[in-house]
Design an enzyme around this catalytic site. Structure first.
Site, PDB file in Angstrom:
ATOM      1  N   GLY A 185       0.802  -1.221   0.000  1.00  0.00           N
ATOM      2  CA  GLY A 185       0.000   0.000   0.000  1.00  0.00           C
ATOM      3  C   GLY A 185       0.834   1.270   0.000  1.00  0.00           C
ATOM      4  N   MET A 209      -7.684   6.826  -7.834  1.00  0.00           N
ATOM      5  CA  MET A 209      -6.250   6.663  -8.072  1.00  0.00           C
ATOM      6  C   MET A 209      -5.971   5.955  -9.394  1.00  0.00           C
ATOM      7  SD  MET A 209      -4.567   6.027  -4.347  1.00  0.00           S
ATOM      8  CE  MET A 209      -2.943   5.828  -5.073  1.00  0.00           C
ATOM      9  N   HIS A 232      11.206   1.167   0.944  1.00  0.00           N
ATOM     10  CA  HIS A 232      10.938  -0.244   1.248  1.00  0.00           C
ATOM     11  C   HIS A 232      12.082  -0.870   2.055  1.00  0.00           C
ATOM     12  CE1 HIS A 232       7.616  -0.267  -1.489  1.00  0.00           C
ATOM     13  NE2 HIS A 232       8.317  -0.227  -2.589  1.00  0.00           N
ATOM     14  N   SER A 258      -8.545   9.348  -2.416  1.00  0.00           N
ATOM     15  CA  SER A 258      -7.709   8.176  -2.163  1.00  0.00           C
ATOM     16  C   SER A 258      -8.433   6.871  -2.476  1.00  0.00           C
ATOM     17  CB  SER A 258      -7.267   8.140  -0.693  1.00  0.00           C
ATOM     18  OG  SER A 258      -6.830   9.385  -0.271  1.00  0.00           O
ATOM     19  N   THR A 259      -9.583   6.965  -3.111  1.00  0.00           N
ATOM     20  CA  THR A 259     -10.274   5.716  -3.456  1.00  0.00           C
ATOM     21  C   THR A 259      -9.492   5.033  -4.567  1.00  0.00           C
ATOM     22  OG1 THR A 259     -11.625   6.731  -5.159  1.00  0.00           O
ATOM     23  CG2 THR A 259     -12.563   6.679  -2.918  1.00  0.00           C
ATOM     24  N   ARG A 315       0.380  -5.220   5.383  1.00  0.00           N
ATOM     25  CA  ARG A 315      -0.676  -5.902   4.630  1.00  0.00           C
ATOM     26  C   ARG A 315      -0.512  -7.398   4.853  1.00  0.00           C
ATOM     27  NH1 ARG A 315      -1.786  -5.550  -1.976  1.00  0.00           N
ATOM     28  NH2 ARG A 315      -3.995  -6.092  -1.831  1.00  0.00           N
ATOM     29  N   SER A 332      -0.240  -9.925  -4.918  1.00  0.00           N
ATOM     30  CA  SER A 332      -0.015  -8.624  -5.548  1.00  0.00           C
ATOM     31  C   SER A 332       1.409  -8.546  -6.123  1.00  0.00           C
ATOM     32  CB  SER A 332      -0.232  -7.529  -4.494  1.00  0.00           C
ATOM     33  OG  SER A 332      -0.021  -6.257  -5.038  1.00  0.00           O
TER      34      SER A 332
HETATM   35  P1  A3P Z   1      -3.264  -5.336  -5.705  1.00  0.00           P
HETATM   36  O1  A3P Z   1      -2.141  -5.802  -6.570  1.00  0.00           O
HETATM   37  O2  A3P Z   1      -3.735  -6.414  -4.772  1.00  0.00           O
HETATM   38  O3  A3P Z   1      -4.382  -4.739  -6.481  1.00  0.00           O
HETATM   39  P2  A3P Z   1       2.206  -0.714  -3.521  1.00  0.00           P
HETATM   40  O4  A3P Z   1       1.723   0.669  -3.782  1.00  0.00           O
HETATM   41  O5  A3P Z   1       2.888  -0.871  -2.202  1.00  0.00           O
HETATM   42  O6  A3P Z   1       2.967  -1.251  -4.665  1.00  0.00           O
HETATM   43  O7  A3P Z   1       0.893  -1.628  -3.343  1.00  0.00           O
HETATM   44  C1  A3P Z   1       0.128  -1.964  -4.458  1.00  0.00           C
HETATM   45  C2  A3P Z   1      -1.206  -2.531  -4.013  1.00  0.00           C
HETATM   46  O8  A3P Z   1      -1.999  -1.493  -3.429  1.00  0.00           O
HETATM   47  C3  A3P Z   1      -1.985  -3.052  -5.217  1.00  0.00           C
HETATM   48  O9  A3P Z   1      -2.718  -4.178  -4.754  1.00  0.00           O
HETATM   49  C4  A3P Z   1      -2.880  -1.863  -5.523  1.00  0.00           C
HETATM   50  O10 A3P Z   1      -4.005  -2.165  -6.290  1.00  0.00           O
HETATM   51  C5  A3P Z   1      -3.250  -1.427  -4.101  1.00  0.00           C
HETATM   52  N1  A3P Z   1      -3.788  -0.065  -4.039  1.00  0.00           N
HETATM   53  C6  A3P Z   1      -3.231   1.057  -4.516  1.00  0.00           C
HETATM   54  N2  A3P Z   1      -4.048   2.116  -4.296  1.00  0.00           N
HETATM   55  C7  A3P Z   1      -5.129   1.642  -3.660  1.00  0.00           C
HETATM   56  C8  A3P Z   1      -6.334   2.247  -3.171  1.00  0.00           C
HETATM   57  N3  A3P Z   1      -6.576   3.548  -3.307  1.00  0.00           N
HETATM   58  N4  A3P Z   1      -7.243   1.447  -2.563  1.00  0.00           N
HETATM   59  C9  A3P Z   1      -7.008   0.119  -2.419  1.00  0.00           C
HETATM   60  N5  A3P Z   1      -5.894  -0.498  -2.863  1.00  0.00           N
HETATM   61  C10 A3P Z   1      -4.970   0.244  -3.484  1.00  0.00           C
END
Ligand code: A3P
Length: 305
Positions: free
Chosen positions: A71, A244, A121, A239-240, A142, A150
């Site tokens: 996330g 995004m 990270h 932020s939905t 997570r 993911s």
């Molecule tokens: P998924 O691959 O399960 O869809 P990071 O940003 O650390 O790389 O994490 C990516 C994960 O966060 C992805 O998960 C992505 O879809 C999810 N993500 C990004 N923005 C989001 C949001 N606004 N609401 C819910 N999930 C989100």
């Protein structure tokens, strides 16, 4: 050209360059090890890790720490909206996570105005010391099953990362910590030892999905910021996942959908076999069960059928 358009083109050019460089590399060349952890060659370098140490932390920095796919982009967006509402201007941001920068990035960041919104990270031990001493850190967690799924899709769709022939092969590497940024379990175990240091707030992806305004309030309290209910609502709207995804389609082009894939809790059921699920349960039990971060992950709720 607007500042936004200029920024978009700059990013597009950088990403195209990275993809071009990666396309000429063998799978083995796409990764390298530094201090025992695997990193992506075209994004990170030893020189960058060394230069990162020269970045001077500030008390008003916001530093987001995440294991990959937990996330990062979502929490950056949330904090970007919160800080913009407070300061009436966008915070200074690095291109991606700190370790993806060129060595000279840190010199520039040292000159940039506050507030700075930074993300990384790297493990606790590889976080520049001044941040651990001075800065309030936001750690996003997570559950490991959704993180692995993911991560698998991300690595296979990202030209700069190694491609796996199968989910089974990827999961083997994930469980053994042979993926970029190392072991999920070691990463969280290390942060767990410091979770009560007083300068770290841990939140979960799952809680953000369930009740974002409540998490925004926690963030504001932690950083000593005050937002009106109306402002919190606006942060939530911006932020939905849908918002995004649309935004990333313009800022990240084809990669937009790779970053904004599904955004759900429980997608692990689409790939994990029962045996794999049991193997992950055993790993969690062995390494994280009973730790503070492990408890926060609500493993029983999010990782069982
Ligand atoms: P998924 O691959 O399960 O869809 P990071 O940003 O650390 O790389 O994490 C990516 C994960 O966060 C992805 O998960 C992505 O879809 C999810 N993500 C990004 N923005 C989001 C949001 N606004 N609401 C819910 N999930 C989100």
């Amino acid at each position: 050209m607007s500042g936004y358009e200029e920024e978009r083109r700059k990013r597009e050019k950088i990403v195209a360059g990275l993809h071009e460089r990666a396309s000429k590399m063998t799978p083995a060349e796409l990764i390298f090890k530094y201090k025992g952890i695997v990193y992506p060659t075209v994004l990170c370098s030893e020189a960058t890790f060394q230069a990162m140490e020269t970045l001077k932390a500030r008390e008003d920095d916001v530093l987001i720490m995440t294991y990959p796919k937990c996330g990062t982009n979502w929490s950056i967006q949330i904090l970007n909206e919160i800080l913009t509402a407070i300061h009436n201007k966008e915070p200074t941001k690095a291109f991606g996570t700190l370790e993806f920068g060129k060595p000279e990035t840190f010199e520039q960041l040292n000159q940039m105005p506050s507030p700075r919104l930074l993300a990384s990270h790297v493990t606790y031990g590889n976080t520049p010391k001044t941040f651990l001493e001075k800065t309030k850190i936001l750690l996003i967690l997570r559950n490991p099953k959704d993180t692995a799924v993911s991560f698998f899709h991300f690595t296979n769709k990202n030209p700069v990362l190694p491609t796996y022939e199968s989910w089974d092969l990827f999961l083997r590497d994930f469980i053994n910590g042979n993926v970029i940024f190392g072991s999920y379990f070691d990463y969280h175990l290390e942060w767990d030892k410091h979770i009560d240091d007083g300068n770290i707030l841990a939140l979960t992806f799952e809680d953000m999905k369930e009740d974002l305004p409540a998490q925004v309030r926690k963030i504001c309290e932690f950083y000593g910021l005050t937002l009106t209910e109306e402002q919190i609502k606006l942060v939530q709207e911006k932020s939905t996942f849908a918002f995004m995804k649309e935004k990333y389609a313009t800022t990240h082009g084809k990669m937009g959908d790779v970053f904004m894939r599904k955004g759900e809790v429980g997608d692990w059921k689409s790939l994990f076999t029962e045996a794999q699920s049991k193997e992950m349960d055993a790993m969690f039990e062995k390494h994280l069960a009973g730790t503070k971060l492990g408890e926060m992950m609500s493993y029983g709720k999010y990782c069982t059928y």
